[in-house]
Design an enzyme around this catalytic site. Structure first.
Site, PDB file in Angstrom:
ATOM      1  N   HIS A   1       0.870  -1.181   0.000  1.00 23.68           N
ATOM      2  CA  HIS A   1       0.000   0.000   0.000  1.00 23.68           C
ATOM      3  C   HIS A   1       0.907   1.231   0.000  1.00 23.68           C
ATOM      4  CE1 HIS A   1      -3.875   1.976   1.516  1.00 23.68           C
ATOM      5  NE2 HIS A   1      -2.984   2.949   1.529  1.00 23.68           N
TER       6      HIS A   1
ATOM      7  N   HIS B   1       1.969   5.275  -0.893  1.00 20.26           N
ATOM      8  CA  HIS B   1       1.597   6.664  -1.140  1.00 20.26           C
ATOM      9  C   HIS B   1       2.689   7.290  -2.010  1.00 20.26           C
ATOM     10  CE1 HIS B   1      -1.711   7.303   1.984  1.00 20.26           C
ATOM     11  NE2 HIS B   1      -1.413   6.021   2.025  1.00 20.26           N
TER      12      HIS B   1
ATOM     13  N   CYS C   1      -3.704  10.509   4.949  1.00 19.83           N
ATOM     14  CA  CYS C   1      -3.884   9.969   6.290  1.00 19.83           C
ATOM     15  C   CYS C   1      -4.209  11.135   7.204  1.00 19.83           C
ATOM     16  CB  CYS C   1      -2.629   9.244   6.783  1.00 19.83           C
ATOM     17  SG  CYS C   1      -2.811   8.613   8.464  1.00 19.83           S
TER      18      CYS C   1
ATOM     19  N   ASN D   1      -2.930   8.345  -2.060  1.00 22.20           N
ATOM     20  CA  ASN D   1      -2.587   6.968  -2.388  1.00 22.20           C
ATOM     21  C   ASN D   1      -2.139   6.868  -3.846  1.00 22.20           C
ATOM     22  OD1 ASN D   1      -3.451   5.276  -0.005  1.00 22.20           O
ATOM     23  ND2 ASN D   1      -5.383   6.332  -0.386  1.00 22.20           N
TER      24      ASN D   1
END
Length: 309
Positions: free
Chosen positions: A218, A220, A251, A260
């Protein structure tokens, strides 16, 4: 593992990748504009129509902390589940699990941090305390036949603690998996990872006994490294990649985190490598253009920008 695609350097890549679309939860939770539940339901339906089979639908985190997702129960009632599609719902505790089970949810997600500072700022608990909190959630979910996706934040860097040592991440990740989680998503929460560090962490986790096919990444894109990091993970055999439609998200508890990895940018990258995703890129572009109109701002995805015109 069956690898069928070979890039220019001769290193094998997986022939197919599953994208976990996190836009409806991780993306929308950090937006200043709160969409009506009807628009959120249409967003989810559009993602499924584009070919997604793993869509993180919403969260049962208290609305005081994430007001954008206060309508979680209404949204789940508004969605007609499609056959073969998973709709994970983030739950922070047993109360959230009860709400999810009452609605017939078959996939949940839990979360923890690899660092103490972020854990206390995000969860108001130490790492140990946060794992103690989710342990009964995971156990009860598995007893009910529910799959459990685990998110581990700050796997590469923390805005207060700096670079996070690999052994520290491996320790927390291993403890989460031992609780009974079925999948672990490694979060580059503030976007500071680089390919070498991605490889080092994946290799350390596998060496410690975590199955490669249970790992997701995951990323960014704070430093523009998300696709490079994705490629590094692909070369190590990872086949589950998290991304967000149009690059939504960040976030709310880490101010330095930018959006993201955009699903459309990821699709352009994967399809260019000959990797199958089952997702229609043009439908995703149309969805992100539609969503940008609802949010009142353009998508940050370069692929959306390039193809929308």
């Amino acid at each position: 593992m069956d690898f069928g695609v070979t890039p220019l350097d001769g290193h094998p890549l997986p022939p197919r990748v599953t994208i976990c679309e996190v836009g409806p939860r991780d993306g929308l939770q950090n937006e200043s504009t709160t969409l009506p539940v009807e628009a959120k339901a249409e967003f989810v339906d559009r993602l499924v129509d584009a070919g997604h089979t793993l869509v993180e639908a919403t969260s049962f985190v208290h609305p005081r902390w994430v007001p954008q997702l206060a309508d979680a129960e209404d949204l789940l009632r508004a969605i007609t589940p499609a056959e073969g599609v998973r709709y994970p719902v983030l739950v922070p505790n047993e109360r959230g699990l009860d709400r999810a089970l009452d609605l017939g949810v078959q996939d949940i997600a839990v979360f923890a941090s690899a660092t103490e500072t972020f854990s206390r700022r995000n969860l108001n608990r130490s790492v140990d305390e946060s794992l103690e909190m989710i342990a009964p959630v995971v156990a009860r979910a598995r007893e009910a036949g529910v799959r459990v996706r685990a998110y581990l934040s700050m796997c590469f860097g923390d805005p207060w603690e700096g670079q996070v040592p690999v052994p520290q991440v491996v320790d927390v990740a291993t403890r989460m998996m031992r609780l009974g989680c079925t999948e672990l998503s490694l979060g580059d929460t503030i976007g500071v990872a680089t390919p070498g560090r991605v490889v080092a962490l994946l290799d350390a986790l596998v060496a410690d006994g975590t199955p490669l096919d249970s790992l997701a990444v995951h990323f960014h894109d704070t430093y523009g490294q998300a696709l490079a990091n994705t490629f590094a993970a692909l070369r190590r055999g990872v086949t589950i990649i998290d991304s967000s439609a149009g690059g939504l998200g960040g976030c709310p508890y880490a101010g330095s985190a930018t959006g993201n990895l955009a699903t459309e940018d990821l699709l352009w990258h994967l399809h260019g490598l000959g990797i199958d995703t089952g997702i229609d890129l043009q439908k995703m572009v149309e969805t992100s253009v539609w969503l940008a109109e609802h949010l009142g701002r353009p998508s940050p995805s370069r692929t959306v920008t390039a193809l929308a015109g």
